[in-house]
Scaffold this motif. Structure first.
Motif, short mmCIF file in Angstrom:
data_model
loop_
_atom_site.label_atom_id
_atom_site.label_comp_id
_atom_site.label_asym_id
_atom_site.label_seq_id
_atom_site.Cartn_x
_atom_site.Cartn_y
_atom_site.Cartn_z
N UNK A 29 10.01 -10.51 -7.62
CA UNK A 29 9.56 -9.70 -6.50
C UNK A 29 8.10 -10.08 -6.24
N UNK A 30 7.86 -10.60 -5.04
CA UNK A 30 6.55 -11.11 -4.68
C UNK A 30 5.81 -10.07 -3.84
N UNK A 31 4.83 -9.41 -4.45
CA UNK A 31 4.03 -8.41 -3.75
C UNK A 31 2.86 -9.09 -3.05
N UNK A 32 2.72 -8.82 -1.75
CA UNK A 32 1.63 -9.41 -0.99
C UNK A 32 1.31 -8.52 0.20
N UNK A 33 0.09 -8.66 0.69
CA UNK A 33 -0.28 -7.92 1.91
C UNK A 33 0.39 -8.58 3.12
N UNK A 34 0.46 -9.91 3.10
CA UNK A 34 1.08 -10.65 4.19
C UNK A 34 2.29 -11.41 3.64
N UNK A 49 2.88 -4.89 0.01
CA UNK A 49 2.34 -3.88 -0.90
C UNK A 49 0.82 -3.84 -0.80
N UNK A 50 0.30 -2.65 -0.99
CA UNK A 50 -1.15 -2.44 -1.09
C UNK A 50 -1.38 -1.79 -2.45
N UNK A 51 -2.12 -2.46 -3.31
CA UNK A 51 -2.29 -1.95 -4.68
C UNK A 51 -3.01 -0.61 -4.71
N UNK A 52 -3.67 -0.25 -3.62
CA UNK A 52 -4.39 1.03 -3.57
C UNK A 52 -3.53 2.17 -3.03
N UNK A 53 -2.30 1.87 -2.64
CA UNK A 53 -1.45 2.92 -2.06
C UNK A 53 -0.94 3.88 -3.14
N UNK A 82 -14.38 -4.81 -4.69
CA UNK A 82 -12.97 -4.77 -4.32
C UNK A 82 -12.07 -5.24 -5.46
N UNK A 83 -12.54 -6.22 -6.25
CA UNK A 83 -11.76 -6.64 -7.42
C UNK A 83 -11.64 -5.49 -8.41
N UNK A 84 -12.75 -4.84 -8.68
CA UNK A 84 -12.75 -3.73 -9.64
C UNK A 84 -11.84 -2.60 -9.18
N UNK A 89 -6.69 -0.02 -10.06
CA UNK A 89 -5.49 0.60 -9.48
C UNK A 89 -4.22 -0.02 -10.07
N UNK A 90 -4.24 -1.34 -10.26
CA UNK A 90 -3.09 -2.04 -10.82
C UNK A 90 -2.84 -1.60 -12.27
#
Length: 218
Positions: A29-34, A49-53, A82-84, A89-90
């Motif tokens: 399963x490939x999670x990506x914004x685009x 997917x958005x890791x912050x959702x 943004x990385x932090x 979140x992940x």
């Protein structure tokens, strides 16, 4: 056959990991914004997917392992913050989802080059990637004593792929290290992204470095 998730599945490392895991017959399963950029194959499912959702932990349930190649982009002026935010979140989502093995792809900056000296603190370390590398170092420091998350952390070598002046050839061979920068004689070692993906796939299949950081090079 196992079921793996790859976060950041369209990035340089993430796309290579998706390709490698799928080539071994796993469900990926490939999670990506685009998701338009995700490789198309029968055993690859592209999921936006958005890791912050708020529901990201739910999306991480039911996998044999998760590879996080999350990276806001080395040219992103806010990469450190943004990385932090994304990485935290992940990790939190993986804890909630009880992920059996979360392999995080970090940077080479936190590897040691001498007694207590990390690569990121050497004079020649590129200033333009310092913030991102420093955020990855802090993430690793935060993880070291945690046992409430089944984490592992891979630091690529100093020279990763053609962008770093190495090669893109898939040789199928690599060597492993732990906390020290791997060298090739007097020079920092490198690896192709395809071979790094092999090392990552081998690791996540076997849960080989639970609660450890490791590195790999050609």
């Amino acid at each position: 056959m196992k079921k793996f998730a790859v976060i950041g599945a369209t990035g340089y490392v993430g796309a290579a990991v998706v390709r490698e895991l799928a080539s071994r017959g796993h469900q990926v399963v490939a999670f990506a914004r685009n998701i338009d950029k995700v490789q198309v194959a029968g055993n690859i499912q592209a999921v936006q997917a958005d890791v912050l959702s708020a529901d990201f932990a739910e999306q991480l349930q039911g996998f044999d392992g998760v590879v996080s190649a999350f990276n806001p982009g080395w040219t992103n002026p806010n990469i450190g913050a943004e990385f932090t935010q994304g990485a935290n979140a992940i990790v939190s989502a993986a804890k909630t989802a009880k992920v059996p093995y979360l392999l995080i792809v970090g940077g080479a900056g936190s590897l040691y080059v001498g007694d207590g000296v990390q690569l990121i603190d050497t004079p020649d370390f590129p200033k333009e990637i310092y913030d991102g590398a420093n955020a990855a170092r802090h993430l690793l420091n935060d993880l070291q004593d945690r046992r409430d998350v089944n984490w592992a952390f891979i630091s690529p070598p100093a020279m990763l792929g053609a962008d770093a002046g190495y090669s893109e050839e898939r040789t199928g061979e690599y060597r492993l290290g732990k906390d020290n920068l791997l060298m090739n004689g007097d020079l920092p070692a490198g690896i192709s992204v395809a071979d790094l993906a092999i090392a990552i796939a081998d690791d996540v299949e076997n849960y080989a470095h639970l609660h450890q950081r490791f590195t790999a090079a050609a």
